[in-house]
Design a protein around this motif. Structure first.
Motif, short mmCIF file in Angstrom:
data_model
loop_
_atom_site.label_atom_id
_atom_site.label_comp_id
_atom_site.label_asym_id
_atom_site.label_seq_id
_atom_site.Cartn_x
_atom_site.Cartn_y
_atom_site.Cartn_z
N GLY A 1 4.19 0.49 -2.76
CA GLY A 1 3.71 0.10 -4.08
C GLY A 1 2.57 0.96 -4.59
N ARG A 2 1.98 1.76 -3.70
CA ARG A 2 0.86 2.64 -4.06
C ARG A 2 -0.32 1.85 -4.65
NH1 ARG A 2 3.91 5.81 -1.79
NH2 ARG A 2 5.10 7.54 -2.66
N ILE A 3 -0.55 0.68 -4.06
CA ILE A 3 -1.65 -0.17 -4.50
C ILE A 3 -2.86 0.11 -3.61
CG2 ILE A 3 -2.39 -2.55 -4.93
CD1 ILE A 3 0.08 -1.80 -6.58
N GLU A 4 -4.03 0.20 -4.20
CA GLU A 4 -5.24 0.47 -3.44
C GLU A 4 -5.56 -0.70 -2.51
OE1 GLU A 4 -8.46 1.45 -6.05
OE2 GLU A 4 -7.37 3.13 -6.94
N HIS A 5 -6.14 -0.36 -1.37
CA HIS A 5 -6.43 -1.37 -0.34
C HIS A 5 -7.36 -2.46 -0.84
CE1 HIS A 5 -5.14 1.22 3.36
NE2 HIS A 5 -4.29 1.30 2.36
N ASN A 6 -8.33 -2.13 -1.67
CA ASN A 6 -9.25 -3.17 -2.17
C ASN A 6 -8.54 -4.18 -3.08
OD1 ASN A 6 -9.03 -1.09 -4.11
ND2 ASN A 6 -10.99 -1.63 -5.03
N VAL A 7 -7.52 -3.74 -3.81
CA VAL A 7 -6.74 -4.65 -4.67
C VAL A 7 -5.90 -5.57 -3.79
CG1 VAL A 7 -4.97 -4.78 -6.47
CG2 VAL A 7 -6.72 -3.00 -6.58
N ILE A 8 -5.29 -5.01 -2.75
CA ILE A 8 -4.49 -5.81 -1.82
C ILE A 8 -5.39 -6.83 -1.12
CG2 ILE A 8 -3.05 -5.75 0.27
CD1 ILE A 8 -2.25 -2.86 -0.64
N ALA A 9 -6.56 -6.40 -0.70
CA ALA A 9 -7.51 -7.31 -0.03
C ALA A 9 -7.87 -8.48 -0.94
CB ALA A 9 -8.76 -6.54 0.39
N SER A 10 -8.16 -8.18 -2.18
CA SER A 10 -8.49 -9.23 -3.14
C SER A 10 -7.32 -10.20 -3.31
CB SER A 10 -8.85 -8.60 -4.48
OG SER A 10 -9.04 -9.56 -5.46
N HIS A 11 -6.11 -9.66 -3.38
CA HIS A 11 -4.91 -10.49 -3.55
C HIS A 11 -4.74 -11.46 -2.38
CE1 HIS A 11 -0.85 -11.38 -5.05
NE2 HIS A 11 -0.52 -11.44 -3.78
N PHE A 12 -4.97 -10.98 -1.16
CA PHE A 12 -4.77 -11.81 0.02
C PHE A 12 -6.03 -12.58 0.43
CE2 PHE A 12 -1.04 -9.12 0.52
CZ PHE A 12 -0.11 -10.04 0.95
N GLY A 13 -7.12 -12.37 -0.27
CA GLY A 13 -8.35 -13.09 0.03
C GLY A 13 -8.99 -12.67 1.34
N CYS A 14 -8.95 -11.36 1.61
CA CYS A 14 -9.54 -10.85 2.85
C CYS A 14 -10.35 -9.60 2.52
CB CYS A 14 -8.45 -10.54 3.87
SG CYS A 14 -7.32 -9.22 3.38
N GLY A 15 -10.92 -8.99 3.54
CA GLY A 15 -11.69 -7.77 3.33
C GLY A 15 -10.81 -6.53 3.35
N ARG A 16 -11.32 -5.46 2.77
CA ARG A 16 -10.59 -4.20 2.76
C ARG A 16 -10.29 -3.72 4.19
NH1 ARG A 16 -10.24 0.81 -0.47
NH2 ARG A 16 -9.75 2.40 1.06
N GLN A 17 -11.20 -4.00 5.12
CA GLN A 17 -10.99 -3.58 6.51
C GLN A 17 -9.74 -4.22 7.10
OE1 GLN A 17 -13.67 -5.09 5.28
NE2 GLN A 17 -15.49 -3.85 5.68
N ASN A 18 -9.46 -5.45 6.71
CA ASN A 18 -8.25 -6.12 7.18
C ASN A 18 -7.00 -5.38 6.71
OD1 ASN A 18 -10.39 -8.38 6.69
ND2 ASN A 18 -9.05 -9.17 8.27
N VAL A 19 -7.04 -4.92 5.48
CA VAL A 19 -5.89 -4.18 4.93
C VAL A 19 -5.79 -2.82 5.60
CG1 VAL A 19 -4.82 -3.25 2.84
CG2 VAL A 19 -6.07 -5.42 2.74
N ASP A 20 -6.92 -2.14 5.77
CA ASP A 20 -6.92 -0.85 6.47
C ASP A 20 -6.28 -0.99 7.85
OD1 ASP A 20 -8.32 0.21 4.30
OD2 ASP A 20 -10.26 0.20 5.33
N TYR A 21 -6.70 -2.04 8.58
CA TYR A 21 -6.18 -2.28 9.92
C TYR A 21 -4.68 -2.58 9.87
CZ TYR A 21 -5.18 -4.58 14.33
OH TYR A 21 -4.60 -4.94 15.53
N ALA A 22 -4.27 -3.45 8.96
CA ALA A 22 -2.86 -3.84 8.86
C ALA A 22 -1.98 -2.64 8.57
CB ALA A 22 -2.67 -4.90 7.78
N ALA B 1 0.83 -1.22 0.00
CA ALA B 1 0.00 0.00 0.00
C ALA B 1 0.86 1.26 0.00
CB ALA B 1 -0.93 0.00 1.21
N GLU B 2 1.83 1.32 0.89
CA GLU B 2 2.61 2.55 1.07
C GLU B 2 3.69 2.73 0.01
OE1 GLU B 2 1.99 4.95 3.64
OE2 GLU B 2 0.16 3.75 3.66
#
Length: 160
Positions: free
Chosen positions: A100-121, A97-98
Motif C-alpha cells: 500500500g506504500r503507507i508510511e509507518h506512522n500512519v499505520i501505527a496511528s491506524h492500529f493504535g500502536c507506536g511506530r516501532q511496533n510497525v517497524d518491527y512487524a 506498508a509494502e
C-alpha cells in the motif's frame, strides 16, 4: 450547489464538491474573493482526502488478512499477542506498508500502536517470508484476495 449521491460517486468527486462548497461559503462569510481562499481550502481537502484514502487502504488490507487467517477483523485492533491474531496484525501492517506504500506512522496511528511496533512487524514479516512457507502462502493469498477485490488504480476512486 446541490449534492447528489450516485452509484458512481467517488471519494475524489465528493471531496471536490465539498471543497467548492466550503470555499464559496467561506468567501461569503469573510466577504472575500473565492480565488484568494481557494488554495488553502484545496490544500486542506487534499490532505484530508489523502489521509482518508490511506485509512481505507489499511482497512482493506486488514479485512483481507483477517479473512485469510479466518478471524474477525476487529481482533486485529486488539492489544493481544496471541497467535494467530498477532501474526495477522503484523501481516496487515506489512502489506499496508509494502504493497500500500503507507508510511509507518500512519499505520501505527491506524492500529493504535507506536511506530516501532510497525517497524518491527514489517521487518519480522519481511525476514520470515523467506523461511516460513506457511507465512509466505498466507501473504500471497492476502495479496491475491486484495487485488481481486481492489483492482490496481481503484484506491484514488474509492466508491462511497
Amino acid at each position: 450547489m446541490r449534492f447528489t449521491l450516485t452509484e458512481n460517486f467517488t471519494l475524489k468527486d465528493m471531496s471536490m464538491h465539498f471543497e467548492k462548497l466550503i470555499c464559496s461559503k467561506l468567501a461569503e462569510l469573510l466577504g472575500m474573493d473565492e480565488t484568494k481562499i481557494a488554495p488553502a481550502v484545496r490544500r486542506a481537502f487534499k490532505d484530508a482526502t489523502e489521509k482518508l484514502a490511506q485509512e481505507l487502504i489499511i482497512s482493506r488490507w486488514s479485512k483481507v488478512v483477517a479473512g485469510v487467517y479466518n478471524i474477525d477483523p476487529i481482533q486485529l485492533y486488539s492489544k493481544t499477542r496471541r497467535q494467530p491474531i498477532a501474526e495477522s496484525r503484523q501481516v496487515a501492517m506489512y502489506l499496508a506498508a509494502e504493497e500500500g506504500r503507507i508510511e509507518h506512522n500512519v499505520i501505527a496511528s491506524h492500529f493504535g500502536c507506536g511506530r516501532q511496533n510497525v517497524d518491527y512487524a514489517v521487518a519480522k514479516i519481511r525476514d520470515s517470508i523467506s523461511v516460513d512457507r506457511v507465512l509466505r502462502n498466507a501473504v500471497s493469498s492476502a495479496k491475491v484476495a486484495y487485488y481481486e477485490a481492489n483492482p490496481i488504480g481503484t484506491e484514488d476512486t474509492t466508491q462511497v
